[in-house]
Enzyme design. Structure first.
Site, mmCIF file in Angstrom:
data_model
loop_
_atom_site.group_PDB
_atom_site.id
_atom_site.type_symbol
_atom_site.label_atom_id
_atom_site.label_comp_id
_atom_site.label_asym_id
_atom_site.label_seq_id
_atom_site.Cartn_x
_atom_site.Cartn_y
_atom_site.Cartn_z
ATOM 1 N N SER A 31 0.866 -1.179 0.000
ATOM 2 C CA SER A 31 0.000 0.000 0.000
ATOM 3 C C SER A 31 0.898 1.222 0.000
ATOM 4 O O SER A 31 2.060 1.152 0.420
ATOM 5 C CB SER A 31 -0.878 0.012 1.258
ATOM 6 O OG SER A 31 -1.525 1.253 1.431
ATOM 7 N N TYR A 66 -2.358 -1.473 10.497
ATOM 8 C CA TYR A 66 -2.333 -1.502 9.028
ATOM 9 C C TYR A 66 -1.080 -0.824 8.501
ATOM 10 O O TYR A 66 -0.342 -1.383 7.675
ATOM 11 C CB TYR A 66 -3.579 -0.810 8.480
ATOM 12 C CG TYR A 66 -3.656 -0.822 6.966
ATOM 13 C CD1 TYR A 66 -4.090 -1.951 6.285
ATOM 14 C CD2 TYR A 66 -3.285 0.295 6.216
ATOM 15 C CE1 TYR A 66 -4.153 -1.971 4.897
ATOM 16 C CE2 TYR A 66 -3.348 0.291 4.834
ATOM 17 C CZ TYR A 66 -3.792 -0.847 4.177
ATOM 18 O OH TYR A 66 -3.857 -0.867 2.807
#
Length: 273
Positions: A140, A153
């Site tokens: 990401s 995350y």
């Protein structure tokens, strides 16, 4: 790598980026095992690709070494040795620091250790092969830039990028190619559920991502992944501004941190209003 005739596994393949990558690989001539904890969803994506000579779906929890071993064996039985492994499965996890260690463990298991376990299983065969193999990590932009909101995350996506880098550094001259996908907003269930959340803390990260740039369709991202595999390019940035942000971060870390705090304040105020 030319994926025509290759055997590929795509985890997290029941929807979003994973489903789009599986379809793109198949369209380019690969035979694909579509894996997901949602076995029915994986089977549906495989069926949309074609018959079992082109794609097969499988239920698999990538946090389990045994499940990954079974998944690889399925691919070998159905199509032959695995050439491409797309470690796409991921979870968003709890907000903030997480409620307890279980939140961190869940994110670490799926977003990082699943990649380690898959590589551990695949590398011996790839290193012994004349053709090697290809490991594609879905990380990401949060793995390069940090994301406002959930610490589990953001931290695990940083670790995913680092592991992909380590694989390339350690085995890149021995036939193991590596690419690392770092998008911002993509039209997936993970992002949309965050955008629609009633809880401000849950919505914070998703709304920050949406405010930072265009939300791309998974098919656009998948096309970039296939192009990177063809060119054997490490860093895949479907949102080109991520490179600009990354360079700004490297050039002046303190200024970048101040800017991230301002962004967090702006999004928090707009979310709460």
């Amino acid at each position: 790598m030319n994926v025509d005739g290759k055997v590929a596994i795509v985890t997290g393949g029941a929807g979003g980026i994973g489903a789009a990558v599986a379809r793109a690989l198949a369209e380019a001539g690969a035979r694909v095992v579509v894996a997901d904890r949602d076995g029915a969803g994986a089977a549906a994506v495989a069926a949309s690709i074609g018959d079992r000579t082109r794609a097969v779906g499988a239920e698999a929890d990538v946090a389990s070494t045994d499940a990954l071993r079974t998944l690889i064996a399925l691919a070998e039985t159905a199509y032959g040795p695995v050439d491409v492994f797309c470690a796409n499965a991921g979870i968003g996890g709890a907000q903030g620091l997480g409620h307890d260690d279980a939140d961190w463990d869940a994110a670490l298991q799926v977003n990082v250790l699943a990649h380690v376990r898959a590589a551990r299983l695949l590398l011996p065969g790839w290193l012994a092969s004349d053709t090697g193999g290809y490991f594609v990590t879905t990380a990401s932009a949060a793995g390069l830039l940090t994301q406002v909101g959930a610490a589990p995350y953001s931290v695990t996506k940083h670790a995913a990028v680092a592991f992909a880098e380590w694989l390339s550094v350690t085995y890149g001259d021995r036939g193991v190619r590596v690419s690392c996908l770092c998008p911002m907003g993509v039209n997936t269930n993970m992002l949309n559920e965050g955008l629609d959340a009633d809880d401000d803390a849950t919505a914070l990260g998703a709304r920050t991502v949406a405010a930072a740039g265009e939300i791309l369709e998974p098919e656009v991202v998948a096309a970039r992944v296939l192009a990177a595999i063809g060119d054997e390019t490490f860093l895949i940035l479907p949102h080109p501004q991520v490179l600009d942000f990354f360079q700004r971060k490297a050039n002046d870390y303190d200024r970048w941190l101040r800017g991230m705090r301002r962004l967090q304040t702006t999004i928090t105020e707009s979310t709460s209003s």
